[in-house]
Structures are given as C-alpha cells and as structure tokens.
Design a protein around this motif. Structure first.
Motif, PDB file in Angstrom:
ATOM      1  N   PRO A 101       0.829  -1.206   0.000  1.00 44.15           N
ATOM      2  CA  PRO A 101       0.000   0.000   0.000  1.00 44.15           C
ATOM      3  C   PRO A 101       0.865   1.258   0.000  1.00 44.15           C
ATOM      4  CG  PRO A 101      -0.682  -1.524   1.733  1.00 44.15           C
ATOM      5  CD  PRO A 101       0.603  -2.039   1.176  1.00 44.15           C
ATOM      6  N   SER A 102       0.548   2.176  -0.903  1.00 41.29           N
ATOM      7  CA  SER A 102       1.298   3.425  -1.028  1.00 41.29           C
ATOM      8  C   SER A 102       0.337   4.594  -1.138  1.00 41.29           C
ATOM      9  CB  SER A 102       2.180   3.415  -2.282  1.00 41.29           C
ATOM     10  OG  SER A 102       3.115   2.374  -2.239  1.00 41.29           O
ATOM     11  N   VAL A 103       0.834   5.776  -0.762  1.00 43.63           N
ATOM     12  CA  VAL A 103       0.070   7.000  -0.945  1.00 43.63           C
ATOM     13  C   VAL A 103       1.016   8.099  -1.418  1.00 43.63           C
ATOM     14  CG1 VAL A 103       0.308   7.867   1.427  1.00 43.63           C
ATOM     15  CG2 VAL A 103      -1.699   8.506   0.064  1.00 43.63           C
ATOM     16  N   TYR A 104       0.500   8.948  -2.279  1.00 43.44           N
ATOM     17  CA  TYR A 104       1.241  10.090  -2.816  1.00 43.44           C
ATOM     18  C   TYR A 104       0.453  11.342  -2.432  1.00 43.44           C
ATOM     19  CZ  TYR A 104       3.776   6.596  -5.426  1.00 43.44           C
ATOM     20  OH  TYR A 104       4.557   5.512  -5.765  1.00 43.44           O
ATOM     21  N   VAL A 105       1.101  12.223  -1.670  1.00 45.05           N
ATOM     22  CA  VAL A 105       0.417  13.397  -1.128  1.00 45.05           C
ATOM     23  C   VAL A 105       0.929  14.658  -1.800  1.00 45.05           C
ATOM     24  CG1 VAL A 105       0.074  14.784   0.955  1.00 45.05           C
ATOM     25  CG2 VAL A 105      -0.019  12.293   1.090  1.00 45.05           C
ATOM     26  N   ARG A 106      -0.006  15.559  -2.105  1.00 44.76           N
ATOM     27  CA  ARG A 106       0.322  16.887  -2.632  1.00 44.76           C
ATOM     28  C   ARG A 106      -0.307  17.927  -1.719  1.00 44.76           C
ATOM     29  NH1 ARG A 106      -2.640  16.746  -7.961  1.00 44.76           N
ATOM     30  NH2 ARG A 106      -3.738  15.040  -6.944  1.00 44.76           N
ATOM     31  N   ALA A 107       0.489  18.835  -1.179  1.00 44.60           N
ATOM     32  CA  ALA A 107      -0.038  19.988  -0.445  1.00 44.60           C
ATOM     33  C   ALA A 107      -0.257  21.089  -1.473  1.00 44.60           C
ATOM     34  CB  ALA A 107       0.944  20.447   0.627  1.00 44.60           C
ATOM     35  N   ALA A 114       2.522  22.757  -3.701  1.00 47.51           N
ATOM     36  CA  ALA A 114       3.556  23.416  -2.904  1.00 47.51           C
ATOM     37  C   ALA A 114       4.569  22.423  -2.352  1.00 47.51           C
ATOM     38  CB  ALA A 114       2.917  24.192  -1.751  1.00 47.51           C
ATOM     39  N   ALA A 115       4.119  21.213  -2.020  1.00 45.78           N
ATOM     40  CA  ALA A 115       5.001  20.195  -1.447  1.00 45.78           C
ATOM     41  C   ALA A 115       4.418  18.824  -1.733  1.00 45.78           C
ATOM     42  CB  ALA A 115       5.173  20.405   0.051  1.00 45.78           C
ATOM     43  N   VAL A 116       5.300  17.827  -1.761  1.00 51.18           N
ATOM     44  CA  VAL A 116       4.867  16.452  -2.001  1.00 51.18           C
ATOM     45  C   VAL A 116       5.580  15.512  -1.033  1.00 51.18           C
ATOM     46  CG1 VAL A 116       4.349  16.816  -4.443  1.00 51.18           C
ATOM     47  CG2 VAL A 116       6.637  16.035  -3.773  1.00 51.18           C
ATOM     48  N   GLY A 117       5.021  14.332  -0.908  1.00 47.59           N
ATOM     49  CA  GLY A 117       5.635  13.263  -0.134  1.00 47.59           C
ATOM     50  C   GLY A 117       4.963  11.949  -0.504  1.00 47.59           C
ATOM     51  N   ARG A 118       5.596  10.878  -0.088  1.00 52.14           N
ATOM     52  CA  ARG A 118       5.104   9.538  -0.412  1.00 52.14           C
ATOM     53  C   ARG A 118       5.280   8.661   0.802  1.00 52.14           C
ATOM     54  NH1 ARG A 118       7.732   4.703  -2.490  1.00 52.14           N
ATOM     55  NH2 ARG A 118       9.759   5.723  -2.478  1.00 52.14           N
ATOM     56  N   SER A 123       3.910  -4.126   7.429  1.00 57.48           N
ATOM     57  CA  SER A 123       4.095  -4.786   8.726  1.00 57.48           C
ATOM     58  C   SER A 123       4.023  -3.823   9.903  1.00 57.48           C
ATOM     59  CB  SER A 123       5.432  -5.541   8.754  1.00 57.48           C
ATOM     60  OG  SER A 123       5.506  -6.449   7.680  1.00 57.48           O
ATOM     61  N   GLY A 124       3.037  -2.943   9.902  1.00 61.69           N
ATOM     62  CA  GLY A 124       2.849  -2.032  11.016  1.00 61.69           C
ATOM     63  C   GLY A 124       3.683  -0.769  10.957  1.00 61.69           C
ATOM     64  N   TRP A 125       4.539  -0.656   9.964  1.00 63.17           N
ATOM     65  CA  TRP A 125       5.389   0.522   9.792  1.00 63.17           C
ATOM     66  C   TRP A 125       5.004   1.266   8.517  1.00 63.17           C
ATOM     67  CZ3 TRP A 125       9.141   2.432  13.003  1.00 63.17           C
ATOM     68  CH2 TRP A 125       9.534   1.607  14.057  1.00 63.17           C
ATOM     69  N   THR A 126       5.203   2.580   8.533  1.00 59.57           N
ATOM     70  CA  THR A 126       5.012   3.403   7.341  1.00 59.57           C
ATOM     71  C   THR A 126       6.309   4.141   7.057  1.00 59.57           C
ATOM     72  OG1 THR A 126       2.639   3.688   7.626  1.00 59.57           O
ATOM     73  CG2 THR A 126       3.786   5.386   6.371  1.00 59.57           C
ATOM     74  N   GLY A 127       6.884   3.893   5.890  1.00 57.65           N
ATOM     75  CA  GLY A 127       8.084   4.607   5.465  1.00 57.65           C
ATOM     76  C   GLY A 127       7.698   5.891   4.752  1.00 57.65           C
ATOM     77  N   VAL A 128       8.361   6.977   5.112  1.00 59.81           N
ATOM     78  CA  VAL A 128       8.129   8.285   4.499  1.00 59.81           C
ATOM     79  C   VAL A 128       9.263   8.540   3.506  1.00 59.81           C
ATOM     80  CG1 VAL A 128       7.979  10.773   4.926  1.00 59.81           C
ATOM     81  CG2 VAL A 128       6.939   9.147   6.541  1.00 59.81           C
ATOM     82  N   PHE A 129       8.900   8.857   2.263  1.00 52.38           N
ATOM     83  CA  PHE A 129       9.881   9.036   1.200  1.00 52.38           C
ATOM     84  C   PHE A 129       9.514  10.241   0.335  1.00 52.38           C
ATOM     85  CE2 PHE A 129       9.228   4.492   2.008  1.00 52.38           C
ATOM     86  CZ  PHE A 129      10.505   4.097   2.394  1.00 52.38           C
ATOM     87  N   ASN A 130      10.458  10.658  -0.484  1.00 50.15           N
ATOM     88  CA  ASN A 130      10.220  11.640  -1.550  1.00 50.15           C
ATOM     89  C   ASN A 130       9.622  12.954  -1.062  1.00 50.15           C
ATOM     90  OD1 ASN A 130       9.742   8.763  -3.006  1.00 50.15           O
ATOM     91  ND2 ASN A 130      10.749  10.188  -4.391  1.00 50.15           N
ATOM     92  N   MET A 131      10.028  13.402   0.105  1.00 56.38           N
ATOM     93  CA  MET A 131       9.560  14.709   0.570  1.00 56.38           C
ATOM     94  C   MET A 131      10.237  15.799  -0.259  1.00 56.38           C
ATOM     95  SD  MET A 131       7.376  14.384   3.119  1.00 56.38           S
ATOM     96  CE  MET A 131       7.453  15.957   3.964  1.00 56.38           C
ATOM     97  N   ALA A 143       5.270  21.423   3.973  1.00 56.01           N
ATOM     98  CA  ALA A 143       5.847  20.100   4.267  1.00 56.01           C
ATOM     99  C   ALA A 143       5.189  19.488   5.508  1.00 56.01           C
ATOM    100  CB  ALA A 143       7.354  20.210   4.459  1.00 56.01           C
ATOM    101  N   ARG A 144       4.868  20.306   6.498  1.00 58.50           N
ATOM    102  CA  ARG A 144       4.179  19.786   7.696  1.00 58.50           C
ATOM    103  C   ARG A 144       2.787  19.294   7.327  1.00 58.50           C
ATOM    104  NH1 ARG A 144       4.721  23.137  12.976  1.00 58.50           N
ATOM    105  NH2 ARG A 144       4.515  21.060  13.859  1.00 58.50           N
ATOM    106  N   THR A 145       2.148  19.972   6.383  1.00 57.10           N
ATOM    107  CA  THR A 145       0.841  19.533   5.900  1.00 57.10           C
ATOM    108  C   THR A 145       0.951  18.154   5.252  1.00 57.10           C
ATOM    109  OG1 THR A 145       0.051  21.792   5.599  1.00 57.10           O
ATOM    110  CG2 THR A 145      -1.024  20.094   4.287  1.00 57.10           C
ATOM    111  N   VAL A 146       2.004  17.959   4.457  1.00 50.27           N
ATOM    112  CA  VAL A 146       2.233  16.651   3.837  1.00 50.27           C
ATOM    113  C   VAL A 146       2.455  15.593   4.910  1.00 50.27           C
ATOM    114  CG1 VAL A 146       3.835  15.305   2.410  1.00 50.27           C
ATOM    115  CG2 VAL A 146       3.088  17.567   1.648  1.00 50.27           C
ATOM    116  N   LEU A 147       3.294  15.880   5.905  1.00 47.45           N
ATOM    117  CA  LEU A 147       3.556  14.901   6.969  1.00 47.45           C
ATOM    118  C   LEU A 147       2.281  14.530   7.724  1.00 47.45           C
ATOM    119  CD1 LEU A 147       6.944  16.002   8.571  1.00 47.45           C
ATOM    120  CD2 LEU A 147       6.453  13.856   7.390  1.00 47.45           C
ATOM    121  N   ALA A 148       1.430  15.515   7.996  1.00 47.67           N
ATOM    122  CA  ALA A 148       0.176  15.228   8.692  1.00 47.67           C
ATOM    123  C   ALA A 148      -0.706  14.303   7.858  1.00 47.67           C
ATOM    124  CB  ALA A 148      -0.560  16.523   9.014  1.00 47.67           C
TER     125      ALA A 148
END
Length: 198
Positions: A101-107, A114-118, A123-131, A143-148
């Motif tokens: 499962p993946s998600v691509y976020v755009r603020a 203005a900002a992106v992240g993925r 297994s219970g963990w979420t990796g944050v990439f491509n900020m 960027a804080r909006t993307v993290l939220a």
C-alpha cells in the motif's frame, strides 16, 4: 580485508565506484577505519528517524489543502522533479515497482502544488519518502501539511509507526522532522572509493 577486495573487484567489474554503507552495530567495527585507510571518502551521513503517527498528528494539524492518490500524478512528479532534478523516467520506473500500500500526497496552494511526499505501509510501519517542497513555498507549513496527511494515512493502514531517513547536513529537514515529533533511532554513512589508495 578479503571481502573488501572482493567487493572492489565486483564494483570495478560493473564499471562502478565501490561503495559501502557503514551502520554502527550492523557492520564490523574495523570496516570504517580500513576503508578510510584505503582512501575511501566519507559521504552522506544520514539519520534514521521514527515517530508514531499519533505524535506527528498531535504536533502537525491536518489541513484540507492536500490531495492523496494511490499512484503518483503528473503534478506530483513535476513538483518532486522541480526540487530534486535527475532522471524522471528512472524515478517513475522505480516507483512503479514498489509493492504494498502506497500514498502520494500533494499539499496545495490554490491550484499549485507546494510540497509532495510519499509513504509505503508494511508490517505495522510506514516509510516516508520523496519529501520535497517548492522553493517559494518553504517555511510556510506545506511540508508539515504533507507529513500530517501521511500520518493520517498511516493510521488508516494500521501502520502507525513511521520512519524516514534524512541527511544530517539538511538542517531545514532535520528541524521539520524534530518539530513534527521524529527522533533519531540510528545513523549511518557511506564510504566511497576515490580511485586512490587501493
């Protein structure tokens, strides 16, 4: 030492510079000094950090100015590429191979990204990439909006332990992640062959 030489031969045989990731506790203690003595340069000191999604959300209120997609959109790629550059086709191909499962976020600011992240859940963990934040949007909370948004998605996936990697020389990113509740859990760096001393 024999394994170092074997690795060097492997890289040379593939037309590449030898590169070792040095992670305390996972590598033999003697490896880093051996590589330094052989002329390897120390590069990319990196911090591995973690936080719970709940903690990120407590410190970073969610904003309605985000868009979440299961796959990267052209505008997501355009924003990421505007910040990081590089070979966009290679990045697209790499992301197409990501499983799970993946998600691509755009603020958004109006109609502009203005900002992106993925994020990827496993297994219970979420990796944050491509900020990435567009230069003119930096310091304005994008960027804080993307993290939220990533943290909210992590909770929805029941993968609420989040992690990310950030280079220690990236002061703005380190401050962002600290304000958002991330703490360092380990660190590593690379040793890269320079062609001398071997």
């Amino acid at each position: 030492m024999r394994k170092v030489v074997q690795a060097e031969d492997f890289y040379t045989g593939h037309g590449a510079e030898a590169r070792f990731q040095i992670t305390p506790g996972a590598c033999p203690d003697a490896l880093d000094p051996i590589l330094e003595e052989r002329g390897y340069q120390r590069r990319s000191p990196t911090s591995l950090q973690a936080a719970t999604a709940e903690r990120v959300l407590e410190r970073t209120p969610h904003s309605p100015r985000v868009r979440l997609d299961d796959h990267p959109t052209d505008s997501w790629f355009d924003a990421w590429h505007a910040v990081h550059g590089g070979d966009l086709r290679s990045e697209r191909n790499m992301l197409a191979r990501v499983k799970g499962p993946s998600v691509y976020v755009r603020a958004m600011v109006g109609d502009d990204v203005a900002a992106v992240g993925r994020a990827v859940a496993d297994s219970g963990w979420t990796g944050v990439f491509n900020m990435a934040t567009i230069p003119e949007a930096r310091g304005k909370g994008a960027a804080r909006t993307v993290l939220a948004a990533l943290a909210g998605w992590a909770e929805s996936q029941k993968a609420d332990r989040m992690y990310l990697q950030v280079e220690r020389g990236n002061g703005p990113a380190l401050r962002l992640y600290a304000r958002s509740g991330f703490d360092e859990i380990s660190a590593y760096h690379y040793r890269i062959a320079t062609g001398s001393g071997r």
